[in-house]
Design an enzyme around this catalytic site. Structure first.
Site, PDB file in Angstrom:
ATOM      1  N   CYS A  26       4.914   6.820   2.486  1.00 51.38           N
ATOM      2  CA  CYS A  26       6.071   6.717   3.374  1.00 51.38           C
ATOM      3  C   CYS A  26       5.904   7.638   4.588  1.00 51.38           C
ATOM      4  CB  CYS A  26       7.341   7.013   2.577  1.00 51.38           C
ATOM      5  SG  CYS A  26       8.789   6.266   3.295  1.00 51.38           S
ATOM      6  N   HIS A  32       7.246   4.309  -2.609  1.00 49.49           N
ATOM      7  CA  HIS A  32       7.526   5.725  -2.830  1.00 49.49           C
ATOM      8  C   HIS A  32       7.827   6.013  -4.294  1.00 49.49           C
ATOM      9  CE1 HIS A  32      12.010   4.902  -1.949  1.00 49.49           C
ATOM     10  NE2 HIS A  32      11.838   4.998  -3.233  1.00 49.49           N
TER      11      HIS A  32
END
Ligand code: ZN
Lengths: 463, 255
Positions: free
Chosen positions: B95, B197
């Site tokens: 991310c 994530h």
């Protein structure tokens, strides 16, 4: 005319939904607002509103405030837990009002979702706004934590006459207090410092200064990022708390004995108080409610009575007796809340079974990766007491993996989605007076409660 | 005894969405095989030793947290990090950690922030977040192991890859890098970037082992580079359950 029509239609819908057993709280408010868009503004204008927002503890704080008002014979309405978006709040006002829009009560205790707060607050013109705290919660829905803080600040800035009740120990809440012109009453904990490592990574929701990004230092910490913070970069620090817990004598499963100060100007200002709820997080909730009561000018004695006689609210902590064993339900919804439940389990000294129910519906938060931010590793220290871990719900398997990687013996981890089986097994595994702890996320809790009601005829328990 | 040195970059700041689950996974899966692990937590102001680490992990943060590390990573550690990447150290960047390795980030109001420029990719911010469950078919040689990984993405940035950078995989369901080209993540040398994530590795044990093997191979050559099988019943169950659910939903939608 349209107003009356809206009231009749919504009231009929409330009755109908209850009659069919769905008990929905969203639709009536939405329908009424469609017919008469100004309905919430018009109804709430007739009452003194206390508005509660923040990540954790809204419902409990609201219920304690309600108890304080009850003891003071102040009639009030309250929205139901979970019905804390605009439509649910509208429904609560409609329900308590007559068709002409008159009330038999004079106050309203309203909890508002943090994301909805900005829209709702200006409509309610609250007399008091209580902010419990800011933690990470369902980020997939709300965006970022600081956005949430800014939204709440924006909402408050449209209510310049409201007295703010803010958590001094939460840097994000204190920040709001400095940024708006409102009168502020701070509450906080003075007489406690957590023995647990303050460096635990999971607790770092707001580890750096909101003004200058320097890392905060702490002279005392309670949990998460809450405590006596100080920024070495710009000097931003925890404000003095006028309503404070100045000593913690006992924290246990049944409640806490604490010393509270309700007013810094009082001559004899330390009061021994029993809080009828477990855990430090409920000390904060009790303080928030007390500070709110002080803002309303309620006598101190009635606050102390209310805290000692308060009974648990919806799902936060519910006990059922079944064949001599206890079944305790505790809602888990975010890392901080879950960590506190673990803290709480450490005060249990008997054998126990723990059943997690993890769902990922919208109301639970669709992203379950937060389970990795919880200090599940601490369960290893309970290995002599926990005879079995059950994992249920839509994401049962993810929870099982989390336990395994926390170092729990995989032989103790059972994926079992049937609550009935879990209860039957637990009765067998446990002796008299021992406890099955059921830890569900929000929608899982609704399912578990329903099943307990129908299968085990425990209906009378749920009021 | 073989030992892996794992660097966790900015663990106290970029710790969003259960990212530490990935560190826990790398550590436990090594320990279960008798491989020792040292975790080096490296914060702003701490030194980064490019030659010391076998695996470097960097997670995501909120905008505010990204801001905190920005100067440290770009101006202070930048050269050392690039050196480690060029030297084939295994990186897993997620991310925000993925974006910052690229050249720049241009926000929706046109403000451009210069990033590390370690890999030829860039990110454009937009208002609408791309969030939800995602399944990706990895573009890696996995020797018959499961190439599908499941996770959760939540990002406002749209990332685009330069022509010499390969994507990590193909999106089976979800958004991926930009919601348009159907690709997810980036691979450059031994650096693996992704928007998946949180607990990516625990639920995708074959990918976790892939990274461990890459690190062991680089450090020890052939000697330890093939990990032995361990009991992954729970992990596979979690992996298969979510993938079946998501792909089944997909078929349903296409009808
Ligand atoms: Zn500062």
């Amino acid at each position: 005319m349209l107003f009356t029509l809206a009231m009749i239609a919504a009231k009929f819908l409330i009755w109908f939904l209850r009659f069919t057993g769905s008990g929905g709280t969203t639709l009536p408010g939405r329908l009424a607002a469609k017919i008469y868009p100004g309905i919430l503004l018009r109804l709430s204008g007739k009452l003194n509103v206390i508005l509660i927002t923040g990540t954790n503890g809204k419902t409990t704080t609201g219920r304690i405030i309600s108890r304080i008002l009850e003891i003071n014979d102040i009639p009030h309405l309250q929205n139901r837990s979970g019905a804390n978006l605009k439509s649910g709040i509208t429904t609560a006002f409609i329900e308590a009002a007559s068709i002409r829009g008159n009330f038999s009560c004079i106050m309203a205790v309203i909890e508002s979702d943090e994301a909805a707060f900005k829209t709702v607050a200006p409509l309610l013109s609250p007399k008091v706004i209580v902010v419990t705290n800011f933690f990470r919660d369902q980020l997939d829905r709300y965006g970022e934590l600081l956005t949430t803080v800014q939204n709440v600040k924006t909402g408050i800035s449209q209510c310049p006459n409201a007295v703010l009740v803010l958590n001094a120990d939460d840097s994000l809440s204190s920040y709001i207090g400095r940024e708006v012109p409102n009168k502020v009453i701070y509450y906080g904990i003075d007489g406690y410092n957590s023995s647990r490592s303050s460096a635990d990574i999971a607790g770092a929701d707001a580890s750096n200064c909101i003004y200058c990004t320097e890392k905060y230092q702490y002279s005392a910490r309670t949990y998460g990022h809450l405590g006596h913070f100080f920024c070495p970069g710009c000097g931003f620090k925890r404000p003095e708390a006028s309503v404070a817990c100045i000593g913690v004598n006992r924290l246990s499963l049944s409640g806490s004995d604490v010393a509270l100060r309700f007013d810094e100007y009082e001559v004899n200002n330390s009061h021994s108080v029993q809080i009828n709820l477990p855990g430090l997080y409920n000390v904060y909730n009790a303080l928030a409610a007390s500070a709110c009561a002080k803002a309303l000018g309620v006598p101190t004695g009635t606050i102390i009575d209310a805290l000692g006689t308060f009974e648990c609210g919806f799902g936060r902590m519910e006990i059922i007796e079944h064949e001599g064993r206890h079944i305790r339900l505790i809602l888990i919804k975010n890392p901080t809340g879950f960590n506190q439940v673990i803290d709480y389990l450490f005060s249990e000294k008997k054998k126990m079974v723990i059943a997690f129910f993890i769902n990922d519906n919208d109301a639970d938060g669709t992203d379950i990766s937060w389970l990795w931010d919880v200090d599940i590793e601490l369960f290893r220290d309970l290995r002599n007491l926990v005879v079995r871990f059950y994992c249920g719900g839509i994401r049962a398997e993810d929870m099982a993996v989390r336990l395994k990687y926390a170092g729990i013996d995989p032989g103790l981890i059972f994926i079992e989605k049937n609550m009935k089986t879990i209860i039957e097994d637990s009765i067998r595994l446990l002796s008299e007076d021992e406890t099955l702890f059921v830890l569900p996320t929000y929608t899982a809790m609704l399912e578990v409660r329903k099943l307990l009601g129908t299968e085990f005829n425990l209906k009378e328990f749920w009021k | 005894m073989p030992t892996l040195e794992i660097c966790h970059l900015y663990p106290d700041i970029l710790n969003l969405y259960g990212d530490r689950g990935n560190i826990i996974s790398l550590k436990m899966r090594s320990l279960w095989r008798g491989i020792d692990v040292n975790i080096h937590n490296v914060s702003p102001g701490d030194a980064f030793y490019p030659e010391l680490y076998d695996i470097v992990f960097m997670g995501g943060g909120q905008d505010y947290e990204q801001q905190i590390i920005h100067e440290d990573i770009v101006k202070v550690k930048g050269e050392a990090i690039k050196e480690a990447i060029e030297n084939n150290t295994v990186f897993l960047c997620i991310c925000g950690g993925f974006q910052v390795l690229g050249k720049y980030y241009k926000s929706s109001d046109g403000k451009e922030t210069e990033f590390l420029g370690a890999i030829d990719l860039w990110t454009i911010g937009e208002k609408k977040r791309l969030a939800g469950n995602i399944v990706v078919e990895l573009n890696l040689e996995m020797h018959g192991k499961d190439t599908r990984v499941a996770g959760f993405e939540n990002h406002a940035g749209r990332t685009y890859l330069g022509k010499d950078v390969k994507p990590l995989g193909k999106v089976l369901t979800g958004y991926g890098n930009n919601g348009i080209d159907g690709f997810e993540g980036a691979v450059y040398k031994n650096t693996y970037c992704t928007y998946l994530h949180g607990s990516l590795l625990p639920k995708n044990p074959d990918f976790a082992d892939y990274l461990l093997e890459a690190a062991l191979k680089k450090k020890y050559g052939g000697e330890f580079s093939k990990l032995f099988e361990i009991d992954d019943t729970l992990e596979k169950l979690a992996h298969d359950t979510v993938i079946n659910r998501l792909l089944k939903g997909l078929k349903h939608k296409n009808k």
